[in-house]
Design a protein around this motif. Sequence first.
Motif, PDB file in Angstrom:
ATOM      1  N   ARG A  55       0.811  -1.320   0.057  1.00 13.44           N
ATOM      2  CA  ARG A  55      -0.003   0.001   0.053  1.00 13.44           C
ATOM      3  C   ARG A  55       0.799   1.240  -0.154  1.00 13.44           C
ATOM      4  O   ARG A  55       0.348   2.159  -0.354  1.00 13.44           O
ATOM      5  CB  ARG A  55      -0.945   0.030   1.063  1.00 13.44           C
ATOM      6  CG  ARG A  55      -0.522   0.054   2.516  1.00 13.44           C
ATOM      7  CD  ARG A  55      -1.370   0.231   3.449  1.00 13.44           C
ATOM      8  NE  ARG A  55      -0.707   0.153   5.012  1.00 13.44           N
ATOM      9  CZ  ARG A  55      -0.826   1.246   5.592  1.00 13.44           C
ATOM     10  NH1 ARG A  55      -1.192   2.431   5.185  1.00 13.44           N
ATOM     11  NH2 ARG A  55      -0.402   1.038   6.693  1.00 13.44           N
ATOM     12  N   GLY A  58      -0.361   4.243   1.683  1.00 11.81           N
ATOM     13  CA  GLY A  58      -1.708   4.649   1.337  1.00 11.81           C
ATOM     14  C   GLY A  58      -2.846   4.262   2.332  1.00 11.81           C
ATOM     15  O   GLY A  58      -2.526   3.809   3.372  1.00 11.81           O
ATOM     16  N   PRO A  59      -3.993   4.523   2.095  1.00 11.16           N
ATOM     17  CA  PRO A  59      -5.143   4.045   2.891  1.00 11.16           C
ATOM     18  C   PRO A  59      -5.207   2.571   2.988  1.00 11.16           C
ATOM     19  O   PRO A  59      -4.908   1.681   1.677  1.00 11.16           O
ATOM     20  CB  PRO A  59      -6.497   4.685   2.301  1.00 11.16           C
ATOM     21  CG  PRO A  59      -5.909   4.878   0.950  1.00 11.16           C
ATOM     22  CD  PRO A  59      -4.528   5.184   0.715  1.00 11.16           C
ATOM     23  N   ILE A  60      -5.801   1.846   3.965  1.00  9.90           N
ATOM     24  CA  ILE A  60      -5.980   0.602   3.953  1.00  9.90           C
ATOM     25  C   ILE A  60      -7.287   0.258   3.535  1.00  9.90           C
ATOM     26  O   ILE A  60      -8.337   1.031   3.734  1.00  9.90           O
ATOM     27  CB  ILE A  60      -6.015   0.072   5.666  1.00  9.90           C
ATOM     28  CG1 ILE A  60      -4.538   0.429   6.037  1.00  9.90           C
ATOM     29  CG2 ILE A  60      -6.329  -1.275   5.744  1.00  9.90           C
ATOM     30  CD1 ILE A  60      -4.439   0.132   7.643  1.00  9.90           C
ATOM     31  N   THR A  61      -7.048  -0.697   2.354  1.00  6.98           N
ATOM     32  CA  THR A  61      -8.528  -1.074   1.593  1.00  6.98           C
ATOM     33  C   THR A  61      -8.693  -2.449   2.003  1.00  6.98           C
ATOM     34  O   THR A  61      -8.050  -3.265   2.716  1.00  6.98           O
ATOM     35  CB  THR A  61      -8.186  -0.840   0.253  1.00  6.98           C
ATOM     36  OG1 THR A  61      -7.275  -1.728  -0.304  1.00  6.98           O
ATOM     37  CG2 THR A  61      -7.818   0.747  -0.056  1.00  6.98           C
ATOM     38  N   ASN A  64      -6.221  -4.707   0.201  1.00  7.02           N
ATOM     39  CA  ASN A  64      -5.129  -4.751   0.925  1.00  7.02           C
ATOM     40  C   ASN A  64      -5.114  -5.679   2.398  1.00  7.02           C
ATOM     41  O   ASN A  64      -4.116  -6.621   2.402  1.00  7.02           O
ATOM     42  CB  ASN A  64      -4.710  -3.287   1.408  1.00  7.02           C
ATOM     43  CG  ASN A  64      -3.280  -3.224   2.117  1.00  7.02           C
ATOM     44  OD1 ASN A  64      -3.052  -3.206   3.311  1.00  7.02           O
ATOM     45  ND2 ASN A  64      -2.153  -3.273   1.328  1.00  7.02           N
TER      46      ASN A  64
END
Length: 151
Positions: A55, A58-61, A64
């Motif tokens: 990631r 970046g944001p945790i999705t 991910n």
Amino acid sequence: MAQAAPTPGRLTVGDRATGTALPDVFSERTHMIVRWTLTIASGLLVGYWAAANRRSGGPITGWNLLFGFTTTIVFIVLCAAVLLVTARMRRELHALTWAVFLGGTFGFVYAQTDKTVLRSAVMAAAVGAVVFVVLFYRYYTHEDAEGHRTP
């Protein structure tokens, strides 16, 4: 006062006949529980590390998280297979198997960053080479020529 000097022989676990045995503090069940706990904890660590590298801050999705847990499960399965297989190997193959597994794991995790595949392969080979040298030395000094483990 005179103190008892250690005997020149090696102390071995389970050598009860000579009286020089080290005590076995933990049971076989405890050793098995710790082995599985460390395998699962290592898998979670590798899964988190790979997901965090992928990631790149970046944001945790959801994807991910799925990638991290999939990496964890694959690592645990492969580590368990290596643990089972290497128990019956001679020291050269034993060290080589662990070196390939740990070098490949590091290469996979390193490849999740923005680095090139060539650099990932070189880093994996370097880690694998270091692991091989260290483990071969350890197994060479703790096994006899037939591959029987000595403590």
